[in-house]
Design an enzyme around this catalytic site. Structure first.
Site, PDB file in Angstrom:
ATOM      1  N   TYR A   1      -0.015  -9.158  -7.867  1.00  0.00           N
ATOM      2  CA  TYR A   1      -1.030  -9.975  -7.194  1.00  0.00           C
ATOM      3  C   TYR A   1      -0.647 -11.450  -7.262  1.00  0.00           C
ATOM      4  CZ  TYR A   1      -4.591  -6.413  -6.252  1.00  0.00           C
ATOM      5  OH  TYR A   1      -5.286  -5.353  -5.744  1.00  0.00           O
TER       6      TYR A   1
ATOM      7  N   HIS B   1       0.179  -1.581 -10.251  1.00  0.00           N
ATOM      8  CA  HIS B   1       0.466  -3.001 -10.050  1.00  0.00           C
ATOM      9  C   HIS B   1       1.399  -3.513 -11.141  1.00  0.00           C
ATOM     10  CE1 HIS B   1      -3.476  -3.221  -7.665  1.00  0.00           C
ATOM     11  NE2 HIS B   1      -2.469  -3.347  -6.824  1.00  0.00           N
TER      12      HIS B   1
ATOM     13  N   HIS C   1       1.888   2.031  -3.518  1.00  0.00           N
ATOM     14  CA  HIS C   1       0.905   2.849  -4.262  1.00  0.00           C
ATOM     15  C   HIS C   1       1.048   4.316  -3.878  1.00  0.00           C
ATOM     16  CE1 HIS C   1      -1.099  -0.405  -6.208  1.00  0.00           C
ATOM     17  NE2 HIS C   1      -1.655  -0.924  -5.131  1.00  0.00           N
TER      18      HIS C   1
ATOM     19  N   GLU D   1       0.834  -1.210   0.000  1.00  0.00           N
ATOM     20  CA  GLU D   1       0.000   0.000   0.000  1.00  0.00           C
ATOM     21  C   GLU D   1       0.868   1.260   0.000  1.00  0.00           C
ATOM     22  OE1 GLU D   1      -2.880  -0.340  -0.821  1.00  0.00           O
ATOM     23  OE2 GLU D   1      -3.234  -2.445  -0.337  1.00  0.00           O
TER      24      GLU D   1
HETATM   25 ZN   LIG Z   1      -2.431  -2.768  -4.890  1.00  0.00          ZN
END
Ligand SMILES: [Zn+2]
Length: 350
Positions: free
Chosen positions: A258, A207, A201, A198
């Protein structure tokens, strides 16, 4: 921040089953919920039981409003609402205008970078007395400060700053938004890798699996993705005009990647790497490539090699690499990592 927390609905039976695993020992990565799981559970991303939405007359630029049960209806999300994109990236209307608007231009960060790589922060009272949360925040910040030139300072008089708070789900804005910007860290987010993600970001990262070249490195298994347009959109890919990875190679082990089973409907992989034997994502912390790219983004060297974050560079090195081009593209300074790297004088970064 009411606009940020959208479409809360009850947990579905499907998710109840898949998320029934207790958080358990905090060092056991096998029982850690992923950011996607936490945000699904919090009802931030959609109801997996809705299936395909009915055909609507209009195409909504930023997605569809949802009914009480969390299923999309044929009414567009207002342009002035803050919404989550790609699972955990909170976007303001201004950010979306840059990202999706005509002639928009971005880099790894399409928003402003933190001047000098210095991020003022506060920890909200909702987290301050939570030992596991504050430990994870400290460790998450340390991931970046120990390997890059970015730094975090307790907020004093600064106007722009990050506030870590106990919101619903794990999410963050991208780059500097202006004023106070929240980083939501729900109970399940109190892990070093999750907080580092986080913070990534907030520092300006998208991503890793959204990179323009991602299809050369991973295959999205669409048959295994939760049904519904909103879930398929979680795997959007952006072209070179939106994401610039600053010449770094694709990084399976990025903290910004991810996991294999993100948004899976059946437990089968949704993201399959072309290379055998690699792990997707990183629950422990940032990768070497994450650090390298962050140093490129902020135009500085890793700690120990040099103390040259952008704002403290000496006057003699404060030169544009191409004066004429820098002047021509000056308006892109806030959005372009390339501009911030090659046109530091023009962009006012040194
Ligand atoms: Zn993320």
């Amino acid at each position: 921040m009411d606009a940020a927390v959208l479409f809360v609905w009850g947990m579905t039976a499907l998710l109840s089953m898949s998320l029934a695993t207790p958080i358990g020992k905090r060092n056991d990565t096998s029982v850690r919920p992923s950011i996607v799981e936490i945000n699904l559970q919090a009802g931030l991303l959609g109801n997996p039981n809705c299936g395909e939405m009915p055909a609507c007359d209009k195409v909504c630029r930023f997605g569809y409003e949802k009914s009480q049960d969390g299923c999309p209806i044929c009414s567009c999300i207002p342009d002035d609402k803050n919404i989550l994109i790609e699972g955990d990236m909170m976007s303001t209307p201004a950010v979306r205008a840059r990202l999706f608007g005509p002639g928009s231009r971005g880099s790894t960060a399409f928003g402003n970078l933190w001047p000098g790589g210095v991020v003022p922060y506060v920890i909200d009272s909702s987290l301050a007395s939570e030992g596991l949360a504050t430990q994870a925040i400290t460790a998450g910040m340390n991931e970046w400060t120990s390997q890059t030139c970015v730094s975090f300072v307790p907020k004093t008089v600064q106007t722009n700053y990050v506030k870590f708070y106990k919101g619903e789900g794990c999410w963050s804005y991208i780059g500097v938004v202006g004023g106070e910007q929240l980083v939501s860290l729900d109970t399940g987010c109190w892990y070093t890798g999750t907080v580092a993600h986080e913070i990534g970001h907030a520092l300006g990262y998208f991503h890793e699996h959204s990179r323009p070249d991602r299809d050369d490195y991973v295959t999205i298994q669409w048959d295994n993705v939760l049904s519904g347009t909103e879930f398929r959109r979680q795997f959007d890919k952006y072209d070179e005009s939106y994401i610039d990875s600053l010449g770094t190679t694709y990084d399976y082990g990025s903290v910004m990647h991810y996991p294999r089973d993100a948004f899976s409907s059946n437990g089968q992989p949704t993201i399959v790497p072309s290379q055998n034997g690699v792990t997707l994502g990183n629950t422990e912390g940032i990768s070497e490539m994450d650090a390298r790219q962050m140093n490129l983004l902020y135009g500085c060297s890793p700690p120990g090699e040099s103390t040259t974050p952008a704002a403290t560079t000496s006057a003699s090195s404060c030169m544009d690499k191409n004066e004429r081009r820098c002047d021509r593209w000056k308006s892109f300074c806030p959005f372009s990592g390339k501009m911030q790297k090659h046109c530091r004088q023009t962009c006012g970064l040194c």
